[in-house]
Design an enzyme around this catalytic site. Structure first.
Site, PDB file in Angstrom:
ATOM      1  CG  ASP A 307      -2.354   0.904   0.835  1.00  0.00           C
ATOM      2  OD1 ASP A 307      -2.165   1.669   0.079  1.00  0.00           O
ATOM      3  OD2 ASP A 307      -3.336   0.544   1.537  1.00  0.00           O
ATOM      4  CE1 TYR A 308       0.027   7.451  -2.798  1.00  0.00           C
ATOM      5  CE2 TYR A 308       1.175   8.155  -0.884  1.00  0.00           C
ATOM      6  CZ  TYR A 308       0.883   8.446  -2.153  1.00  0.00           C
ATOM      7  OH  TYR A 308       1.296   9.608  -2.771  1.00  0.00           O
TER       8      TYR A 308
END
Ligand code: BGC
Length: 777
Positions: A307-308
């Site tokens: 994820d980011y």
């Protein structure tokens, strides 16, 4: 092979040998046949041989086009250097970029793609990913609303539609479906998933993947699914976003993993690792999740993206003292692609040189990315296809309108206030969501999609014209308002009207990522507005907009008609008008329990039993007596939901006949096989006992008593949408086989034991008609 290595080094003791073990052994059948194709493998081999290290690492990183890495204070605290670090265009031209996120628009994606395909040495195309969660330009309800339809085929069609739209802008990869089970309404991301039930969640997960990938990734209008967030993100403690999770392996496998597993089995090409830690190990550095379960047990053969900035965030989790350690832990655990941390491309070279990360592991990760790119046919057609879709597509409106109509859940309808009569009527339309295009769209859409939205006001005014009535509109207050200055005008409108329609609830951005709430009431002073309008004595129909269950206790006790409408999308107003006027009867059922009070959260119907179950429902008007004190209950609130899972009314009524079973005893040796189907067939007759045609979601629940591990008081194991005319009956059957009747035992094995089963069939998780059978030794 892998399990042996895990035992030796321990789950937390990551090492190169753990990764290598996983590379060598892939015990389960590959999850996606297209990614296992020998032709693709030859192409990958050929390319890989020609790639230099920085080109390989380029495939393992992903940036957006904004030119910065970190956006939040937390991210900058870990890495103050992280701002303005990359020039994605230059990296693309140098062949040092594999994929991009949220870079949208044909001109835009094509420009980057030209750089990659024409200027870079090996001409490897970029893969453009985006958060297309509930539509690209024609917007449908958020996933929680879609789950309320109990209609996976509709979800497949919608997913197909949004893939068709988005591929015209160059997007070939959706960060969807989000399949995190959420049992806690405080967590804002409940809006993005299918709610609290693993069976419903798994059915929806399959539908999204099939819609996006359509069994052939190479079609130019197919997109690769990215199943997220792996795993158990929905169990964030106290419903607080990004918080830790801790649970037994049995709960993980029985409740949280089934939707991810269903998506992987449906062939999902990619997976996103979650932000949260699970049992002390961040999901982005967790070989138990990413290797043992995902690859060894499920045979997942796509690639994993973080994820980011989740790789960077391993430092905040406190398991990596340096950026290099964070990169190493994530990579060796099985995260193939680093989204936005800028760690793999900068730190892996030294980790490889010093022997801490083996080169064969790098090659394997690159292989996984390239396989997906070849399978997507990106080398043949790298650019946006056809004419770009830049606005809601007129031909798609009917489908998203149907989705919205099916998603609405009628919670209360005293004295059949709904449907509204069509003859000349004065309707007071009150509330901050009544004439509000932006907030019809929910958390993941906005901007360009807003102008295409039909508001409730516009739709009801059109109807009033048609029927000779009148709409008196008053906003009343803001969504999070504190001023009562608009109340008087709203009261004025209500007093003149035959009926008041109130559009209240959350804004789209109060749920979704980082949208946790500690209060679940109507925000701002909307409850006061509701109470003030109710005092006029005019009949009120309350429409509730939200990305989660809200506490609607006062409304449930005082307002005659309530309908949950989530965030309906582009056709919001028309869908609402169709249902309010009875052109369409509501058919949605709740995918999450609605509480009496926030203190009941996490609240879910498929609870485990306790040694001291309370009497069916406590009497709130008396303090608990000595006979009812020492039981599992609150002294100041019921245990049960205000509106339970699976519940939803319509404009007719349904009755259920007795449940009959195909047999009452099943031999254990016949039952205990993974592929045992139809061990028992449960059937009931459902009848439309009212005066209107409507659709009922018939639900089948099972309880297993006597097993070695406690089992939930009931679990959904089948559902079917059945449309019946007044007086019409239908027999509805559910096949119960190994997947429906088995559970995970203390060794993590899925088994059936010689036990007793109860089966219910009915219209909600409170279904009453039951029958039982035994599995016998
Ligand atoms: C979210 C993901 C999303 C990603 C890319 C993250 O902050 O958690 O769900 O796909 O950003 O936009």
């Amino acid at each position: 092979m892998f399990s042996a290595l895990v035992c030796r080094v321990g789950v937390l003791g990551l090492s190169a040998s753990v990764y290598a073990g996983a590379v060598l052994a892939q015990s389960a059948r590959p999850s996606n046949a297209q990614l296992a194709s020998p032709q693709i493998e030859r192409k990958v081999d050929d390319l890989l041989k020609r790639m230099m290290l920085d080109e390989k690492l380029g495939q393992l990183v992903q940036y957006n086009d904004a030119g910065y890495i970190a956006a939040t204070a937390a991210q900058l605290a870990i890495n103050p250097e992280a701002r303005n670090k990359v020039d994605a265009m230059q990296l693309a031209a140098e062949g040092k970029l594999g994929s991009m996120l949220n870079t949208v628009g044909a001109e835009h994606t094509n420009a980057f793609q030209h750089a990659a395909v024409e200027k870079s040495r090996l001409h490897i195309p970029l893969l453009f990913g985006a958060d297309i969660i509930h539509g690209f330009r024609t917007i449908y309800p958020e996933p929680l609303g879609l789950a309320a339809t109990f209609d996976p085929e509709l979800v497949r069609e919608l997913s197909r539609m949004s893939a068709e739209e988005a591929t015209t802008a160059g997007i070939r990869w959706f960060y969807s479906p989000m399949v995190d089970i959420s049992r806690d309404a405080r967590w804002g991301r409940t809006a993005e998933g299918a709610g609290e039930d693993p069976y419903l969640g798994a059915a929806m997960a399959r539908a999204y993947v099939r819609g996006y990938q359509q069994d052939d990734l190479s079609k130019p209008d197919s997109v690769a699914a990215c199943v997220k967030h792996f795993a158990a993100y929905g169990a964030a403690e106290a419903g607080r976003e990004y918080n830790t999770t801790d649970m037994s392996d049995i709960r993980l496998r029985q409740v949280y993993l089934p939707p991810y597993k269903a998506a992987v089995e449906a062939g999902a090409a990619t997976i996103m690792s979650a932000f949260n830690a699970l049992n002390g190990v961040p999901a982005t550095a967790n070989p138990y999740l990413l290797q043992k379960i995902l690859r060894d047990e499920w045979g997942f053969n796509g690639f994993v993206v973080s994820d980011y900035t989740a790789v960077m965030e391993l430092q905040n989790h406190g398991i990596a003292l340096t950026p290099a350690e964070a990169a190493k832990k994530a990579f060796l655990a099985g995260v193939d692609v680093d989204m936005m941390s800028h760690y793999y491309d900068t730190l892996l070279p030294e980790l490889i040189r010093s022997g801490q990360v083996p080169m064969n592991a790098v090659d394997e990760a690159v292989r996984r990315v390239l396989r997906v790119k070849f399978a997507l046919g990106l080398f043949e057609h790298p650019y946006a296809r056809g004419t770009e879709v830049t606005a809601a597509v007129p031909e798609h409106r009917a489908l998203v309108r149907r989705a919205a109509e099916e998603s609405f859940v009628l919670l209360k309808n005293d004295a059949n206030i709904l449907p509204l009569v069509q003859k000349a009527q004065k309707i007071a339309l009150v509330g901050p969501l009544a004439d509000n295009p932006a907030d019809m769209l929910g958390a993941w859409s906005g901007g360009p999609q807003m102008k295409d939205v039909v508001t409730i006001r516009a739709a009801l005014e059109a109807r009033a014209k048609q029927y000779g009535g009148q709409v008196l509109y008053a906003k009343g207050t803001d969504i999070q308002g504190t001023s009562e200055s608009g109340f008087a005008q709203a009261v004025q409108a209500a007093k003149q009207a035959d009926v008041v329609v109130m559009a209240l609830g959350e804004s789209g951005t109060m749920s979704g990522e980082a949208g946790s709430r500690a209060h679940l009431d109507l925000p701002g002073n909307q409850e006061q507005l509701l109470e003030t309008i109710a005092q006029t004595g005019r009949p009120v129909v309350l429409l509730v907009f939200s990305g989660r269950p809200l506490v609607l206790t006062w409304a449930a006790l005082h307002i005659p008609a309530i309908m949950e409408v989530w965030f309906p999308g582009t056709e919001a107003g028309n869908a609402i008008a169709n249902v309010l006027y009875g052109d369409v009867s509501p058919s949605g059922k709740l995918p999450m329990s609605f509480p009496w009070t926030v203190g009941q959260e996490p609240l879910y119907y498929n609870q485990f039993p306790t040694g001291r179950p309370p009497a069916p429902e406590m009497d709130l008007t008396r303090p608990p007596g000595p006979d009812s004190r020492f039981v599992s209950r609150y002294i100041d609130a019921p245990n049960a939901a205000l509106f339970p899972f699976g519940f939803g009314l319509t404009y007719t009524s349904f009755s259920y006949g007795k449940v009959s079973l195909s047999r009452n005893a099943v031999p254990l040796n016949e039952a205990n096989h993974e592929d045992a189907k139809k061990l028992v067939i449960a059937t009931a007759t459902v009848t439309n006992t009212g005066t209107r045609e409507a659709t009922e979601v018939v639900q089948c629940y099972v309880r297993n008593l006597g097993a070695s591990i406690e089992q939930p008081v009931r679990s959904l194991k089948g559902f079917a949408r059945v449309t019946l005319k007044p007086g019409e009956s239908k027999r509805v059957s559910f096949d119960l086989g190994f997947p429906e009747l088995s559970f995970y035992n203390s060794e993590g094995k899925q088994v059936i034991e010689p036990t007793h089963y109860t089966v219910w069939i009915g219209g909600s998780s409170l279904a009453k008609e039951e029958a039982s059978f035994d599995v016998k030794q």
